[in-house]
Design an enzyme around this catalytic site. Sequence first.
Site, mmCIF file in Angstrom:
data_model
loop_
_atom_site.group_PDB
_atom_site.id
_atom_site.type_symbol
_atom_site.label_atom_id
_atom_site.label_comp_id
_atom_site.label_asym_id
_atom_site.label_seq_id
_atom_site.Cartn_x
_atom_site.Cartn_y
_atom_site.Cartn_z
ATOM 1 N N ALA A 37 -4.790 -3.404 -6.779
ATOM 2 C CA ALA A 37 -4.962 -3.028 -8.187
ATOM 3 C C ALA A 37 -6.421 -3.181 -8.616
ATOM 4 O O ALA A 37 -6.993 -2.278 -9.236
ATOM 5 C CB ALA A 37 -4.054 -3.879 -9.078
ATOM 6 N N CYS B 4 7.327 -5.767 -2.619
ATOM 7 C CA CYS B 4 7.927 -4.868 -1.640
ATOM 8 C C CYS B 4 9.345 -5.288 -1.268
ATOM 9 O O CYS B 4 9.605 -5.784 -0.167
ATOM 10 C CB CYS B 4 7.079 -4.759 -0.384
ATOM 11 S SG CYS B 4 7.621 -3.341 0.600
ATOM 12 N N GLY C 176 -7.554 -7.066 -5.162
ATOM 13 C CA GLY C 176 -6.548 -6.516 -4.252
ATOM 14 C C GLY C 176 -6.426 -5.021 -4.495
ATOM 15 O O GLY C 176 -7.367 -4.367 -4.962
ATOM 16 N N CYS D 22 9.270 2.873 -2.252
ATOM 17 C CA CYS D 22 9.494 2.005 -1.108
ATOM 18 C C CYS D 22 9.762 2.884 0.107
ATOM 19 O O CYS D 22 10.863 3.413 0.245
ATOM 20 C CB CYS D 22 10.694 1.100 -1.395
ATOM 21 S SG CYS D 22 11.017 -0.033 -0.042
ATOM 22 N N GLY E 89 -9.206 -10.339 -9.654
ATOM 23 C CA GLY E 89 -8.424 -9.887 -8.506
ATOM 24 C C GLY E 89 -9.008 -8.625 -7.910
ATOM 25 O O GLY E 89 -9.240 -7.650 -8.614
#
Length: 451
Positions: free
Chosen positions: A49, A200, A47, A383, A45
Amino acid sequence: MACAPSARPFIALAAVPARRGLASVAAAAAPVTSATSNHKVVLVGAGTAGLSIGHQLLRSGKFAQDDIAIVDPATWHHYQPGWTLVGGGLKNKEELQSRLDEMIDPNIKFYNDSVGKFAPEQNVVTLGNGDKISYEQLVVVPGVHIDYSSIRGLPEALADRNSLVSTIYSYDHCDKVFRTIEALQKGTAIFTQPAGVIKCAGAPQKIMWLALDHWKQTGVYDPTNPSASPVKVAFATGLPVMFGVPKYSAKLDALRQERGVEGLFERDLVSIDNGNTATFARPNGQEKVTRKFDFLHAVPKMGPHAFVKSSPLANAAGYVDVDDATTRHKKYANIWSAGDASSLPTSKTAAAITAEAPVLVGNLLNAMEGKAPQEQYDGYTSCPLLTEYGKVMLAEFKYGGVPKETFNDWFGIDQAEPRRAFYHLKKDFFPWVYRNNMVKGTWGGPKGWLN
Ligand code: UQ1
């Protein structure tokens, strides 16, 4: 945030002697027979991270060319936190994407392919094309899968340019959101949030608050007299509350009531029919309910990728089964995970990764030297919740939904209060620091810039 960002794109790497003998116990136990390439660390991955962790590892100076490899089938990398801003007409989606191969340091080997299978007993990952790569340490960070087909009729409704249905959760459709907001002159607008885990968790209502503000400005919605307004607004959520953290939920529910938004709680969108009818499941076998709409912002269900869920790395829910504090796999000592694909019981955000990445990197580097994990993740996540154009409530919390507010700690500011300064953090600063620092391994979130 003490210092200016580093202008250097990447560090120069000192060549270091290979230390394959210091692999973890699990890595040393099973010799590889059929692998075609070997790496000290393989990341699955690229992305938020994968790029943060990969580049933080590289910057430790402990790795030579191609010691680290990253696997991802994508051509493009997207700044997904920006898609809410696209939905609100504040940014173009094109400015939020970059070619993935250009974001990966050339010292890292990039396999532009998917993953077929994990073989953790052999320390091998099989790629989509059948090639095998072996590792000493494996970092599994492929994010989550968005299941559009979880809502009957959603894929077709999204694809139809003229439909009333949109979502900020995909690159293809996030710009349709603002077009449908602008087009609505009268009728019922419904914003949905599914039951279950999504990335999210604040975004389904961020876009509602922006749309409501837009309709207020164009004169079709009067929050002081919603029943007489041409447009009516409803928030239909699979959850019993506005938000998972009581402190922020209370404030958001007060806003909802002040602004005349109908709360349809424990209503989980399952079907879209005839282009204008939404059907919602209710808990405990209660009867389904339907509602007509003239605008629908839909959020699909999300879950682990099949290649993770079906692997020996997954817990019962399908997420990579790691320790909440150390990010180390509970069974395989040389496997690590963070971000959306992990079992870490916190809200899935890019902000969470700012805190998870340094913990994972520190503990992985220790493991390579045969040492026990030293770093602990406390569940930090955030958030930045747009409540109108020009204002953001900066929710920040850790495990257990306990607030952990950066600016409250420094300046005594209550972050449940929506503020203009937080809006500029969300709209201008975070996208900038993400691109220039976070994905290059030099941003630690609330801790500021990393070396
Ligand atoms: C953050 O670092 C970050 O990444 C760039 C975000 O963007 C997605 C965030 O939303 C947040 C909240 C942070 C945390 C940083 C500070 C200064 C609170």
